[in-house]
Enzyme design. Structure first.
Site, PDB file in Angstrom:
ATOM      1  N   GLU A   1     -10.425  -1.434   5.384  1.00 19.39           N
ATOM      2  CA  GLU A   1      -9.241  -1.637   6.428  1.00 19.39           C
ATOM      3  C   GLU A   1      -9.618  -1.498   7.868  1.00 19.39           C
ATOM      4  O   GLU A   1      -9.477  -2.242   8.643  1.00 19.39           O
ATOM      5  CB  GLU A   1      -8.301  -0.705   6.121  1.00 19.39           C
ATOM      6  CG  GLU A   1      -6.864  -0.854   6.848  1.00 19.39           C
ATOM      7  CD  GLU A   1      -5.750   0.051   6.472  1.00 19.39           C
ATOM      8  OE1 GLU A   1      -4.578  -0.302   6.554  1.00 19.39           O
ATOM      9  OE2 GLU A   1      -6.042   1.233   5.936  1.00 19.39           O
TER      10      GLU A   1
ATOM     11  N   GLU B   1      -5.374   9.543  18.047  1.00 19.48           N
ATOM     12  CA  GLU B   1      -5.785  11.219  17.625  1.00 19.48           C
ATOM     13  C   GLU B   1      -6.893  11.140  16.588  1.00 19.48           C
ATOM     14  O   GLU B   1      -7.805  11.703  16.708  1.00 19.48           O
ATOM     15  CB  GLU B   1      -4.633  11.928  17.769  1.00 19.48           C
ATOM     16  CG  GLU B   1      -3.839  12.034  18.902  1.00 19.48           C
ATOM     17  CD  GLU B   1      -3.211  10.602  19.536  1.00 19.48           C
ATOM     18  OE1 GLU B   1      -2.560   9.839  18.595  1.00 19.48           O
ATOM     19  OE2 GLU B   1      -3.131  10.389  20.707  1.00 19.48           O
TER      20      GLU B   1
ATOM     21  N   GLN C   1       0.838  -1.162  -0.113  1.00 17.16           N
ATOM     22  CA  GLN C   1      -0.093   0.172  -0.082  1.00 17.16           C
ATOM     23  C   GLN C   1       1.116   1.268  -0.073  1.00 17.16           C
ATOM     24  O   GLN C   1       1.707   1.490   0.830  1.00 17.16           O
ATOM     25  CB  GLN C   1      -0.823  -0.006   1.263  1.00 17.16           C
ATOM     26  CG  GLN C   1      -1.878   1.275   1.478  1.00 17.16           C
ATOM     27  CD  GLN C   1      -2.616   0.922   2.516  1.00 17.16           C
ATOM     28  OE1 GLN C   1      -1.883   0.779   3.755  1.00 17.16           O
ATOM     29  NE2 GLN C   1      -3.865   1.537   2.695  1.00 17.16           N
ATOM     30  N   GLY C   2       0.938   2.088  -1.016  1.00 12.90           N
ATOM     31  CA  GLY C   2       1.540   3.349  -1.180  1.00 12.90           C
ATOM     32  C   GLY C   2       0.701   4.506  -0.844  1.00 12.90           C
ATOM     33  O   GLY C   2       0.332   5.318  -1.489  1.00 12.90           O
ATOM     34  N   TYR C   3       0.676   4.657   0.586  1.00 17.86           N
ATOM     35  CA  TYR C   3      -0.226   5.946   1.130  1.00 17.86           C
ATOM     36  C   TYR C   3       0.649   6.916   1.815  1.00 17.86           C
ATOM     37  O   TYR C   3       0.906   7.869   1.317  1.00 17.86           O
ATOM     38  CB  TYR C   3      -1.412   5.559   1.994  1.00 17.86           C
ATOM     39  CG  TYR C   3      -2.601   5.014   1.507  1.00 17.86           C
ATOM     40  CD1 TYR C   3      -2.717   4.325   0.152  1.00 17.86           C
ATOM     41  CD2 TYR C   3      -3.808   4.641   2.108  1.00 17.86           C
ATOM     42  CE1 TYR C   3      -3.954   4.091  -0.694  1.00 17.86           C
ATOM     43  CE2 TYR C   3      -5.101   4.223   1.417  1.00 17.86           C
ATOM     44  CZ  TYR C   3      -4.794   3.751   0.125  1.00 17.86           C
ATOM     45  OH  TYR C   3      -6.045   3.452  -0.416  1.00 17.86           O
ATOM     46  N   SER C   4       1.170   6.336   3.064  1.00 19.86           N
ATOM     47  CA  SER C   4       1.934   7.436   3.979  1.00 19.86           C
ATOM     48  C   SER C   4       3.072   7.948   3.422  1.00 19.86           C
ATOM     49  O   SER C   4       3.706   7.127   2.418  1.00 19.86           O
ATOM     50  CB  SER C   4       2.235   6.844   5.267  1.00 19.86           C
ATOM     51  OG  SER C   4       0.960   6.495   5.940  1.00 19.86           O
TER      52      SER C   4
END
Lengths: 334, 391
Positions: free
Chosen positions: B248, B372, B130-133
């Protein structure tokens, strides 16, 4: 698998909500709070007429024939309005006690409103004794029934003017009802577990009121040119209040369900609910005061009425510490 | 309220339980905490297990049968996930493919993308990342900077992704890229599939606090992928990605409840077997209170989950309780492992299961939305508080 309330239960819930929003204003609560005896006789009479005193009592005893889940539904709505009067002592303490003891002749007058009652575990602190016409007394291994003329009630100043504790001096022998086992926690579910479950349901309603009231306030109240609800410090407290409230709801209704069905884990479920709800309600009503700032600390704001009810409720069914220990002892996977 | 299962549902549960009892391998490398074991051995073990599940028809229960999935109803998925957790079965190796990109392609993909990728996700012949962050876009994911430019019939990708689970083993990656730098930040993002085996893609493992290297950084330097690897419309990637995040965050909540209930039983057993002040830890009233509180909370994780599932099982929209799950279990997990360490005392400081869990738990309150961010979601989306310092 369906945790949702069924249609009958939802109908009862909305009827109770509508009735109480009409009948139990803050003025009604405060008037009972400031009255000599904490009573709210008009309200009580209407609750009797609605059949609420015998919601979970079998029709053969003059009750409505519903069960603990339905009574929990009503208790939650009563909590939401911080309703005053001896409903709790009569319908949530004395009625389950007498039913479990098989004293059916004593149940009828409580359901039709001709008498009101309470249960005495510790004569130094008896819930709404000043409003009771009869008393179920836990006297060692034996339970007795005493009429009002067999006791002296000495009111003591109480933190919650709508749920007062008095000292009771027992003068008479009363009538022996049998073993007091049902009124003391054991390893299996007993009447005392029902009482604890109803109290948890009331706490759920109290938490929901504190949450709703706080959310509205932080949306309206402005500081630094913005509603304070934009600040994460405020948002995160509200989020935790939500988690506490919703988890308490799961806990209280599961306990009522397990008791209604006579499930093997009913006693355990009750202590799970009590251990969680007693602390959660304290936290949620405390944060309600905190997030209101100074106004939350005033007599004028209703927050203190709920905080005081919780302060009383927290110690009535045994402490959270006690229920954590009991849950650990009854853990079905142990 | 009716918390019973129908006879058909119970029969399905029994069938699943019997199969798992007979087939869950007991000789594999330790650790169902998939993200913290980076060995080739563990990887191949879980790949083989995924294939076993697939052959038995117990893989991708939530995918429609036409794409090779189980085509199971939600209630069957719930039962399966519970039993899977109860059997302590290892996670299939291609979780990101099965749970994230697969369902996304089924919802938003082209026919070509579906036939090209779905089968190899199921067989674990292609492992997905997964290429998110990014280094500067975590909680503020929409602030991502990795760029994709359409040059001829190819996207050219430049930038960097981080915290990429399974990166050292990855074959393909689904990447959120900025495709319109002038648009507001939630617009101008696209969801693009990219082959990791090419000169423009470089993976550098990251060593975690557990000492292992299950995730990594992925650098894109003029990496290329055909224009047909775009999922959904150009610049509509945020919406596509949010569907993925829903998969997810939403899935398997009852399985999670079962898993932590089982950990609670282990924790109690630890207290009963660990010597402490001349007796055992379980005899200490302070330890008992902490155990009792964790027990209470883990029971309520289950009842919260049953409540959260109930409307979904009956075709109704989720209630407020459905957004609390991740926050609730991850914080419970941290507290439970802290108690384990306190029970163990100095014995906990040496390599062992609880030390791994204790360190590993620290990731759980960060990944898939920090605690958070979870509280922001509860405050803003459930309670309707005004949006805070973000836009």
């Amino acid at each position: 698998m369906d945790f949702r309330l069924n249609e009958d239960q939802r109908t009862l819930q909305s009827a109770a909500r509508d009735f109480l929003s009409k009948e139990v204003s803050s003025t009604v609560v405060r008037s009972a709070f400031d009255s000599p005896d904490g009573d709210s006789p008009e309200l009580y009479k209407k609750m009797v007429e609605l059949g609420w005193l015998g919601l979970a009592v079998d029709e053969s005893l003059g009750g409505v024939g519903y069960g603990p889940v339905e009574q929990a539904v009503v208790c939650e709505q009563l909590g939401y309005r911080c309703a005053p009067g001896p409903f709790f002592s009569t319908a949530c303490l004395a009625v389950p006690a007498l039913v479990s003891l098989g004293a059916s002749d004593l149940v009828g007058p409580l359901l039709d409103g001709s008498k009101r009652a309470t249960v005495i575990w510790d004569p130094e602190s008896v819930v709404d004794a000043q409003l009771a016409d009869g008393f179920v007394v836990v006297d060692g291994a034996v339970a007795r029934w005493l009429d009002a003329n067999e006791v002296d009630v000495t009111p003591r100043g109480s933190v919650d003017g709508t749920r007062r504790l008095s000292s009771v001096t027992i003068k008479g022998k009363g009538r022996e009802l049998g073993s007091s086992e049902q009124l003391q926690y054991g390893d299996e579910a007993r009447a005392v577990d029902l009482m604890a479950a109803y109290l948890c349901a009331e706490l759920v309603g109290i938490m929901q009121w504190a949450l709703d009231t706080t959310v509205q306030y932080v949306k309206d109240r402005e500081a630094f040119g913005r509603p304070i609800g934009v600040f994460q410090a405020v948002q995160h407290k509200c989020a935790d209040m939500l988690v506490h409230t919703e988890t308490s709801r799961s806990a209280a209704y599961y306990a009522a369900y397990a008791l209604a069905k006579g499930l093997p884990d009913a006693a355990y479920a009750t202590s799970v609910a009590a251990a969680y709800c007693l602390d959660a309600a304290h936290s949620v009503t405390g944060e309600c005061i905190q997030l209101h700032g100074g106004i939350g600390f005033t007599w004028e704001h209703d927050a203190h009425l709920y905080f005081k009810r919780v302060t009383t409720n927290r110690v009535l069914p045994g402490s959270a510490d006690y229920h954590r220990e009991r849950a650990l002892r009854l853990d079905p996977a142990r | 309220m009716d918390l019973t299962w129908s006879p058909e549902e119970e029969a399905f549960r029994q069938e699943v339980r019997d199969w798992l009892t007979a087939n869950v391998p007991t000789d594999g490398p330790a650790g169902d905490v998939e993200e913290f074991d980076d060995s080739e051995e563990s990887f191949e073990f879980r790949r083989a297990w995924q294939r076993t599940l697939g052959e038995a028809g117990y893989l991708a229960m939530h995918w429609p049968t036409e794409y090779g999935g189980g085509g199971r109803t939600l209630v069957e998925q719930v039962i399966f996930n519970e039993e899977y957790a109860r059997a302590k079965a290892p996670a299939p190796v291609n979780g990101l493919g099965l749970n994230l990109v697969g369902p996304t392609l089924i919802t938003h993909g082209t026919d070509e993308q579906k036939s090209r990728f779905l089968k190899n996700i199921l067989t674990a012949d292609e492992i997905w990342c997964q290429g998110y962050s990014e280094p500067n876009a975590g909680s503020d994911l929409a602030g991502l900077q990795t760029k994709a430019e359409l040059v001829g019939d190819e996207f050219v990708i430049n930038g960097q992704k981080i915290w990429t689970t399974l990166a050292p083993f990855g074959d393909w990656i689904f990447v959120l890229c900025r495709t319109d730098p002038d648009a507001p930040k939630h617009q101008g993002i696209s969801y693009i599939l990219c082959d990791m085996h090419q000169p423009g893609v470089e993976v550098r493992p990251i060593r975690q606090i557990t000492g292992t290297t299950g995730f990594g950084e992925v650098f894109f330097t003029n990496a290329r992928t055909p224009a047909s690897m775009l999922v959904g419309s150009l610049n509509d990637g945020w919406r596509v990605a949010m569907t993925t995040l829903m998969f997810e965050r939403g899935g398997n909540i009852l399985g999670t409840a079962v898993r932590y209930r089982s950990m609670m039983t282990d924790l109690r057993a630890l207290a009963e077997s660990t010597k402490h002040n001349g007796g055992y830890a379980i005899d200490d009233p302070v330890i008992r209170q902490r155990l009792g509180q964790l027990l209470v909370e883990v029971e309520l994780l289950r009842h919260n989950s049953e409540r959260a599932m109930s409307p979904l099982l009956h075709g109704e929209p989720p209630g407020p309780e459905s957004s609390m799950g991740k926050l609730y279990w991850s914080e419970w997990y941290v507290r439970a492992t802290e108690l384990a360490m306190d029970i163990l005392g100095t014995a906990g400081l040496h390599p062992g299961v609880w030390l791994t869990e204790y360190l590993g738990a620290r990731a759980s309150t960060i990944y898939t939305g920090t605690s958070e961010i979870q509280r922001n979601i509860l405050a803003e989306r459930v309670l309707g508080l005004p949006r805070g310092g973000r836009n």
